[in-house]
Motif scaffolding. Sequence first.
Motif, PDB file in Angstrom:
ATOM      1  N   LYS A 174       0.845  -1.179   0.000  1.00  0.00           N
ATOM      2  CA  LYS A 174       0.000   0.000   0.000  1.00  0.00           C
ATOM      3  C   LYS A 174       0.890   1.242   0.000  1.00  0.00           C
ATOM      4  N   SER A 175       0.594   2.162  -0.877  1.00  0.00           N
ATOM      5  CA  SER A 175       1.405   3.373  -0.965  1.00  0.00           C
ATOM      6  C   SER A 175       0.909   4.383   0.073  1.00  0.00           C
ATOM      7  N   ILE A 176       1.856   4.918   0.765  1.00  0.00           N
ATOM      8  CA  ILE A 176       1.522   5.900   1.796  1.00  0.00           C
ATOM      9  C   ILE A 176       1.808   7.287   1.247  1.00  0.00           C
ATOM     10  N   GLN A 177       0.793   8.093   1.256  1.00  0.00           N
ATOM     11  CA  GLN A 177       0.961   9.473   0.806  1.00  0.00           C
ATOM     12  C   GLN A 177       1.060  10.376   2.022  1.00  0.00           C
ATOM     13  N   MET A 178       2.081  11.206   2.002  1.00  0.00           N
ATOM     14  CA  MET A 178       2.257  12.124   3.109  1.00  0.00           C
ATOM     15  C   MET A 178       1.932  13.532   2.630  1.00  0.00           C
ATOM     16  N   ASN A 179       1.311  14.249   3.483  1.00  0.00           N
ATOM     17  CA  ASN A 179       1.042  15.662   3.210  1.00  0.00           C
ATOM     18  C   ASN A 179       2.250  16.465   3.656  1.00  0.00           C
ATOM     19  N   HIS A 180       2.872  17.127   2.718  1.00  0.00           N
ATOM     20  CA  HIS A 180       4.032  17.957   3.067  1.00  0.00           C
ATOM     21  C   HIS A 180       3.551  19.334   3.491  1.00  0.00           C
ATOM     22  N   ALA A 181       4.093  19.800   4.590  1.00  0.00           N
ATOM     23  CA  ALA A 181       3.737  21.134   5.070  1.00  0.00           C
ATOM     24  C   ALA A 181       4.347  22.179   4.139  1.00  0.00           C
ATOM     25  N   GLN A 182       3.749  23.340   4.152  1.00  0.00           N
ATOM     26  CA  GLN A 182       4.226  24.434   3.311  1.00  0.00           C
ATOM     27  C   GLN A 182       5.651  24.798   3.730  1.00  0.00           C
ATOM     28  N   LYS A 183       6.499  25.001   2.752  1.00  0.00           N
ATOM     29  CA  LYS A 183       7.871  25.377   3.026  1.00  0.00           C
ATOM     30  C   LYS A 183       8.113  26.746   2.409  1.00  0.00           C
ATOM     31  N   GLY A 184       8.648  27.704   3.213  1.00  0.00           N
ATOM     32  CA  GLY A 184       8.948  29.037   2.696  1.00  0.00           C
ATOM     33  C   GLY A 184       7.735  29.939   2.773  1.00  0.00           C
ATOM     34  N   PHE A 185       7.862  31.099   2.148  1.00  0.00           N
ATOM     35  CA  PHE A 185       6.806  32.096   2.169  1.00  0.00           C
ATOM     36  C   PHE A 185       6.249  32.277   0.773  1.00  0.00           C
ATOM     37  N   THR A 186       5.004  32.639   0.729  1.00  0.00           N
ATOM     38  CA  THR A 186       4.404  32.923  -0.571  1.00  0.00           C
ATOM     39  C   THR A 186       4.763  34.347  -0.969  1.00  0.00           C
ATOM     40  N   LEU A 187       4.578  34.649  -2.209  1.00  0.00           N
ATOM     41  CA  LEU A 187       4.897  35.977  -2.722  1.00  0.00           C
ATOM     42  C   LEU A 187       4.048  37.049  -2.035  1.00  0.00           C
TER      43      LEU A 187
END
Length: 157
Positions: A2-15
């Motif tokens: 079974k493939s495990i999908q991880m939610n990556h947290a936002q990295k850096g700042f948006t424009l």
Amino acid sequence: MKSIQMNHAQKGFTLIELMIVVAIIGILAAIAIPQYQDYIARSQVTRVVGELSALKTSAEEQLMRGQTPSGDGDAVGFAGSDLLDETNGFDLDFSAGGGAGTITGTLGNNASAAVEGAQVILSREADGSWSCVIDESGAPAGAWDNSYAPSGCPVSS
């Protein structure tokens, strides 16, 4: 498997976040820089008033001994100031007699552009009383603000 999908947290700042920060810094700078320049001008005028006021004691001593303070600043122990005009920044004039005279300092040299050319005038009357006024007429037009004068040394009208 079974493939495990991880939610990556936002990295850096948006424009948009960066633009908001830049705008806030710009607004703060637009308010802080003029306030700082006013503070510098006020402190420079106050410093010159203090430097010249220190000379009153020496002038008084000479007058009490029957001498007339005259000449350059050396006569009253003036060591100079980097806030006074280099050529005509200091004047000591007790030629009127009777103990009356003036100690005048013209701001220049390293003084703020807003106060450059203004004069601090300490006057002694024949009765021994001293007064202080500031003549702002030599300052650049529109640059002088009456708030630059310390409370004990008002701007002459």
